[in-house]
Enzyme design. Structure first.
Site, PDB file in Angstrom:
ATOM      1  N   SER A 142       0.884  -1.173   0.000  1.00 45.99           N
ATOM      2  CA  SER A 142       0.000   0.000   0.000  1.00 45.99           C
ATOM      3  C   SER A 142       0.919   1.219   0.000  1.00 45.99           C
ATOM      4  CB  SER A 142      -0.839  -0.014   1.280  1.00 45.99           C
ATOM      5  OG  SER A 142      -1.417   1.249   1.517  1.00 45.99           O
ATOM      6  N   TYR A 155      -2.097  -1.582  10.351  1.00 45.47           N
ATOM      7  CA  TYR A 155      -2.029  -1.678   8.878  1.00 45.47           C
ATOM      8  C   TYR A 155      -0.679  -1.144   8.367  1.00 45.47           C
ATOM      9  CZ  TYR A 155      -3.921  -1.303   4.074  1.00 45.47           C
ATOM     10  OH  TYR A 155      -4.156  -1.434   2.728  1.00 45.47           O
TER      11      TYR A 155
END
Ligand code: NAD
Length: 260
Positions: A142, A155
């Protein structure tokens, strides 16, 4: 470069980005295993994709945090098609809280899905890649593999970790033709993101429109979401690229959100 007859396992491919990658690979002639926790959705996605191109797809039930299920799923694919050429470790979820409120159980769940999942699927696929002509391992990172945002401690930690794991695999796998790379998308409109919009609005005390405009797209060059197709195209490049010239890398697909 093409994926004709290549055997590919894509985790979390019953939905969102993984499903889009599966569609792109089937369109290029690949044989794709849609490996997902949601067995029925995986089977439905496989049925939908078969016939959408020269390739084919099967659904495989797999919880990527469960070593026995990962090994059984990979064995099933090898039984069906005899080899593994490409792994896309994509399964993921998002849980957002400020750190002081982050339940420890949720932290462990996030690290398990993103990091244990990448480790276990790579560990299960590598021996098959080493036995044949090598292969390509792709992790779904990401922009949060490089940047941080409030509320996303687990995350961001997990997505940073994938960079390290991919580099080790790139070094260990090079002599035997295995490449490892990370795709780093910006925000893509999938169920994972749609769920976050009201949650972030609540936790940050702003409107949902502001979450989209300021938090999600505020740093892009054009205020645009990245699309599933954009990410699938990069996955195709990493999967099909023929040499170690492209290994140990990460590529941001984010409308310029992150440029470093
Ligand atoms: P999604 O919710 O549409 O799809 C995720 C899929 O993963 C679902 O099919 C789900 O059933 C599956 N899954 C969840 N836990 C699993 C488990 N333990 N084992 C096997 N499968 C499991 O989400 P998405 O947006 O397509 O996300 C896919 C990946 O892309 C994730 O790793 C996510 O972190 C990453 N990503 C997404 C965005 C975005 O904006 N959507 C941006 C950057 C990175």
């Amino acid at each position: 470069m093409n994926l004709k007859d290549k055997v590919c396992i894509i985790t979390g491919a019953a939905s969102g980005i993984g499903k889009g990658i599966a569609e792109r690979f089937v369109a290029d002639g690949a044989r794709v295993a849609i490996a997902d926790l949601e067995a029925d959705a995986a089977d439905r996605a496989a049925a939908e994709l078969t016939g959408k191109g020269p390739g084919s797809a099967i659904g495989v039930t797999m919880n990527v945090t469960d070593e026995a299920q990962v090994n059984a799923g990979v064995a099933r694919v090898v039984e069906e098609w005899g080899r593994i050429d490409v792994l896309v470790s994509n399964a993921g979820v998002q849980i957002v809280h400020r750190l002081e409120n982050f339940p420890f159980a949720d932290w462990k769940k996030m690290l398990a899905i993103h990091l244990d999942g990448a480790f276990l699927t790579s560990k299960a696929c590598l021996p098959h890649m080493y036995k044949e002509d090598g292969g390509s391992i792709i992790f779904m990172g990401s922009v949060h593999s490089w940047e941080a945002s409030p509320l996303k401690s687990a995350y961001v930690t997990a997505k940073h970790g994938l960079l390290g794991l991919s580099r080790v695999i790139a070094k260990e796998g090079a002599a035997r033709g295995v490449r490892a790379n990370v795709i780093c998308p910006g925000f893509v409109r999938t169920p994972l993101v749609d769920k976050q919009i009201p949650e972030q609005a609540r936790d940050l005390g702003i409107s949902e429109e502001e979450v989209v405009k300021k938090i999600m797209l505020g740093e892009t060059v054009d205020g645009e979401f990245t699309t599933i197709e954009d990410v699938a195209e990069v996955a195709w490049l990493f999967a099909a690229f023929p040499s170690n010239a492209l290994t140990g890398q990460s590529l941001k697909v984010s409308h310029g959100w992150s440029m470093t």
